[in-house]
Design an enzyme around this catalytic site. Structure first.
Site, PDB file in Angstrom:
ATOM      1  N   LYS A  56       0.936  -1.182   0.213  1.00  0.00           N
ATOM      2  CA  LYS A  56       0.118   0.073   0.120  1.00  0.00           C
ATOM      3  C   LYS A  56       1.044   1.214  -0.095  1.00  0.00           C
ATOM      4  CE  LYS A  56      -1.386   2.577   2.965  1.00  0.00           C
ATOM      5  NZ  LYS A  56      -1.616   3.880   1.652  1.00  0.00           N
TER       6      LYS A  56
ATOM      7  N   GLY B  32       3.970   3.793  13.180  1.00  0.00           N
ATOM      8  CA  GLY B  32       5.140   2.469  13.651  1.00  0.00           C
ATOM      9  C   GLY B  32       4.199   1.641  14.722  1.00  0.00           C
TER      10      GLY B  32
ATOM     11  N   CYS C 208      14.134  10.932   5.847  1.00  0.00           N
ATOM     12  CA  CYS C 208      14.591   9.405   6.798  1.00  0.00           C
ATOM     13  C   CYS C 208      15.771  10.420   7.783  1.00  0.00           C
ATOM     14  CB  CYS C 208      13.786   8.426   7.259  1.00  0.00           C
ATOM     15  SG  CYS C 208      14.295   7.655   5.829  1.00  0.00           S
TER      16      CYS C 208
ATOM     17  N   GLU D 241      12.151  15.391  14.611  1.00  0.00           N
ATOM     18  CA  GLU D 241      11.735  15.561  14.077  1.00  0.00           C
ATOM     19  C   GLU D 241      10.748  16.207  13.020  1.00  0.00           C
ATOM     20  OE1 GLU D 241      10.994  11.626  11.479  1.00  0.00           O
ATOM     21  OE2 GLU D 241      12.085  12.083  10.651  1.00  0.00           O
TER      22      GLU D 241
HETATM   23  P1  NAI Z   1       2.602   8.343   8.271  1.00  0.00           P
HETATM   24  O1  NAI Z   1       3.549   7.686   9.198  1.00  0.00           O
HETATM   25  O2  NAI Z   1       0.949   8.073   8.516  1.00  0.00           O
HETATM   26  O3  NAI Z   1       2.238   7.680   6.652  1.00  0.00           O
HETATM   27  C1  NAI Z   1       3.164   6.352   6.324  1.00  0.00           C
HETATM   28  C2  NAI Z   1       2.290   5.727   5.896  1.00  0.00           C
HETATM   29  O4  NAI Z   1       2.147   4.927   6.330  1.00  0.00           O
HETATM   30  C3  NAI Z   1       1.293   5.431   4.418  1.00  0.00           C
HETATM   31  O5  NAI Z   1       1.290   5.101   3.936  1.00  0.00           O
HETATM   32  C4  NAI Z   1       0.113   6.041   5.806  1.00  0.00           C
HETATM   33  O6  NAI Z   1      -1.113   5.450   4.379  1.00  0.00           O
HETATM   34  C5  NAI Z   1       0.244   4.676   6.549  1.00  0.00           C
HETATM   35  N1  NAI Z   1      -0.613   5.470   7.562  1.00  0.00           N
HETATM   36  C6  NAI Z   1      -1.344   5.779   7.853  1.00  0.00           C
HETATM   37  N2  NAI Z   1      -1.947   5.453   8.436  1.00  0.00           N
HETATM   38  C7  NAI Z   1      -1.742   4.001   9.153  1.00  0.00           C
HETATM   39  C8  NAI Z   1      -2.577   3.917  10.151  1.00  0.00           C
HETATM   40  N3  NAI Z   1      -3.468   3.742  10.442  1.00  0.00           N
HETATM   41  N4  NAI Z   1      -2.523   1.716   9.612  1.00  0.00           N
HETATM   42  C9  NAI Z   1      -2.090   1.701   8.564  1.00  0.00           C
HETATM   43  N5  NAI Z   1      -0.874   2.204   7.726  1.00  0.00           N
HETATM   44  C10 NAI Z   1      -1.290   3.690   8.313  1.00  0.00           C
HETATM   45  O7  NAI Z   1       3.345   9.608   7.922  1.00  0.00           O
HETATM   46  P2  NAI Z   1       2.441  11.133   8.046  1.00  0.00           P
HETATM   47  O8  NAI Z   1       1.582  11.059   8.355  1.00  0.00           O
HETATM   48  O9  NAI Z   1       2.158  11.347   6.202  1.00  0.00           O
HETATM   49  O10 NAI Z   1       3.902  12.130   8.281  1.00  0.00           O
HETATM   50  C11 NAI Z   1       3.778  12.034   8.774  1.00  0.00           C
HETATM   51  C12 NAI Z   1       5.382  12.604   9.962  1.00  0.00           C
HETATM   52  O11 NAI Z   1       5.592  11.172   9.605  1.00  0.00           O
HETATM   53  C13 NAI Z   1       6.366  13.287   8.996  1.00  0.00           C
HETATM   54  O12 NAI Z   1       6.434  14.626   8.817  1.00  0.00           O
HETATM   55  C14 NAI Z   1       7.608  11.978   9.161  1.00  0.00           C
HETATM   56  O13 NAI Z   1       8.274  12.935  10.054  1.00  0.00           O
HETATM   57  C15 NAI Z   1       7.341  10.871   8.927  1.00  0.00           C
HETATM   58  N6  NAI Z   1       7.995  10.349   8.155  1.00  0.00           N
HETATM   59  C16 NAI Z   1       8.578   9.799   8.350  1.00  0.00           C
HETATM   60  C17 NAI Z   1       9.007   9.230   6.907  1.00  0.00           C
HETATM   61  C18 NAI Z   1      10.471   8.274   6.811  1.00  0.00           C
HETATM   62  O14 NAI Z   1      10.787   8.347   6.406  1.00  0.00           O
HETATM   63  N7  NAI Z   1      10.927   7.465   8.500  1.00  0.00           N
HETATM   64  C19 NAI Z   1       8.212   8.466   5.959  1.00  0.00           C
HETATM   65  C20 NAI Z   1       6.799   9.622   5.843  1.00  0.00           C
HETATM   66  C21 NAI Z   1       7.041  10.348   7.055  1.00  0.00           C
END
Ligand code: NAI
Ligand code: MG
Length: 485
Positions: A180, A238, A289, A386
């Site tokens: 996804k 996570g 990240c 972050e």
């Molecule tokens: P997020 O953690 O919500 O999104 C990442 C993935 O998780 C997306 O595919 C999203 O659809 C999925 N997701 C969201 N809610 C979920 C749930 N309840 N169950 C399962 N999957 C779910 O990240 P978001 O809200 O887009 O970004 C917020 C912050 O997260 C950013 O500002 C950054 O600090 C961090 N982030 C870190 C990343 C990295 O590369 N480590 C990548 C994206 C965000």
């Protein structure tokens, strides 16, 4: 590859067929440079995820994929790598428009994506089990077997690279995948899935389901018939994903970002260090990240380093993705609001430099000027959290002990950079840093398919990339045989 307009009408990909979401609903995806709608994507839910997991399970148990030997799997992966290489420009255009990153960066991302399939294509038939010494007249074999159906939840910052990073090793080991992509950036994962179909991946081996995190993502994380989860994203989600996985006793890798330090000692080669340090925070507009988002500077050279960073920062320009500025827009208006909010109450005297947003940039785009902040202490919110934007903070340290203490003093532990000519210090500091990767006199945010990658503490657990990823996507079966006297 099919034309862009056709790709944008594409839907979920399940059991080798393109299909709509069961509920018939859609979500919009936007171009960050202009704020305009780019495409409608299926807003899938648990029904679509369930269908995809069933297709993957059938392919794993009984499908054509289950008959493939490692050489055949490797060849197919390598073929997909070649197909990506042949489409770099077309794919890069889609990625740049969908994520806002400059076209030249998107091109580099596509080269890296192809490289994942080349690397794991080559590795598929080179990673096996072993035998163990045991009692007389016994033979013990440790077989390396695939896990089964693996679930992959992908973030929006590097959608194409993440497709390669997480899917290629899973497929190399013989798993079937359900993935996804993030609702904010799905278009290259869709285009890459199309290429995998053209390359000849058998039905059910690769399944794509788009949708919102709380619907499609949550349904995948909690599905009782997956055998493993690979997640990259925020620490909050996570934790949720891991809690869902634990209900089914499914293990997972979590890659949750960082607050990675660049440590500059007074004997560092600054001409070499500073351009790399700047690139490590403006690459992908800081939405990486492993962005080097804290620079720790030894006090003797603090003013000199800050002066040079100020010069360079004030000349940086954010602009539209198709014009190759230093950086592009942030991914969404929500992400822009998040970054803006972090800097809202900052004392203006701490703003050391601000880059510019190009006059060519649309006022409806999600641009944020690169910003240099300092000096701040290690307990300042901007030194701990972050930001995920083009914001670099400067901290001062007196000696090696203090540098290590500050470097290890956040809740994250992803990667670190050390800049010094002193060879003993390089090794001493590298060994004391609590993180998953250390770069000495170089820095590779996300770089190097060969290099095992992952975090400590809140940055997550498990290792991706390199041969380590093949361990994560497989399991050992111990076979004990008594062969007689
Ligand atoms: P997020 O953690 O919500 O999104 C990442 C993935 O998780 C997306 O595919 C999203 O659809 C999925 N997701 C969201 N809610 C979920 C749930 N309840 N169950 C399962 N999957 C779910 O990240 P978001 O809200 O887009 O970004 C917020 C912050 O997260 C950013 O500002 C950054 O600090 C961090 N982030 C870190 C990343 C990295 O590369 N480590 C990548 C994206 C965000
Ligand atoms: Mg979210």
């Amino acid at each position: 590859m099919t034309g862009r307009s056709e790709i944008f009408r594409q839907h979920n990909f399940i059991d080798n067929k393109w299909c709509q979401a069961a509920g018939g609903k859609h979500i919009n995806t936007y171009c960050p440079s202009t704020g305009k709608i780019l495409a409608l994507l299926p807003a899938s839910d648990h029904r679509d995820i369930d269908q995809a997991v069933k297709a993957a399970r059938e392919a794993f148990d009984n499908g054509e994929w289950s008959t493939y030997n490692p050489v055949q799997r490797g060849r197919l992966l390598a073929r997909l790598g070649k197909a990506i290489e042949n489409e770099i420009n077309q794919l890069a255009k889609i990625e740049a428009e969908d994520t806002g990153k400059p076209l030249k960066q998107a091109q580099a991302d596509m080269i890296a994506t192809a490289r994942y399939f080349e690397f794991y294509g080559g590795a598929a038939d080179k990673f096996g089990g072993e035998t163990l010494p045991y009692l007389n007249n016994y033979q013990v074999q440790l077989l390396r077997e695939p896990l089964g159906v693996t679930g992959h939840i992908i973030p929006w910052n590097y959608p194409a690279q993440m497709f390669g990073r997480t899917l290629a090793p899973a497929l190399a080991m013989g798993n079937c995948v359900v993935f996804k992509p993030a609702e904010d950036a799905c278009l290259t994962p869709i285009a890459l899935t199309k290429l995998s179909q053209e390359a000849g991946f058998p039905a059910g081996s690769i399944n794509l389901v788009t949708g919102l995190g709380e619907e499609a993502g949550a349904a995948l994380a909690s599905h009782p018939d997956i055998n493993f989860l690979s997640f990259t994203g925020s620490p909050e989600i996570g934790s949720f994903v891991q809690s869902q996985a634990s209900k089914n006793h499914v293990s997972c890798t979590l890659e949750l970002g960082g607050k990675s330090p660049q440590i500059i000692f007074s004997d560092a080669n600054l001409d070499m260090a500073l351009p790399i340090i700047i690139n490590a925070i403006i690459q992908n507009a800081g939405q990486t990240c492993s962005a080097g988002s804290r620079v720790l500077i030894q006090e003797e050279i603090f003013d000199k380093v800050v002066g040079e960073l100020q010069n360079k920062f004030s000349n940086l320009i954010a602009g539209p993705h198709d014009q190759n500025f230093d950086l592009g827009a942030l991914i969404t208006s929500k992400q822009k609001a998040r970054v803006t909010n972090y800097l809202k109450n900052i004392d203006e005297s701490l703003v050391l430099a601000r880059g510019k947003v190009s006059p060519l940039a649309s006022s409806d785009g999600y641009y944020f000027p690169p910003t240099l902040i300092g000096p701040i202490n290690a307990d300042h919110i901007l030194a701990r959290e972050e930001v995920f934007g083009p914001v670099l903070v400067c901290l001062k340290f007196s000696d090696e002990t203090e540098a290590i203490k500050i470097a290890n003093g956040t809740r994250y532990g992803l990667i670190s950079g050390i800049w010094t000519r002193d060879g003993s210090r390089q090794t001493r500091v590298a060994r004391k840093l609590n993180c998953g990767q250390v770069f000495i006199n170089c820095y590779g945010a996300g770089g190097g398919v060969e290099l095992p990658f992952g975090g400590t503490k809140m940055s997550g657990h498990g290792r991706e990339k390199g041969m380590e990823a093949l361990k994560e996507f497989s399991q050992v079966k111990t076979v004990v045989q008594y062969y007689g006297d």
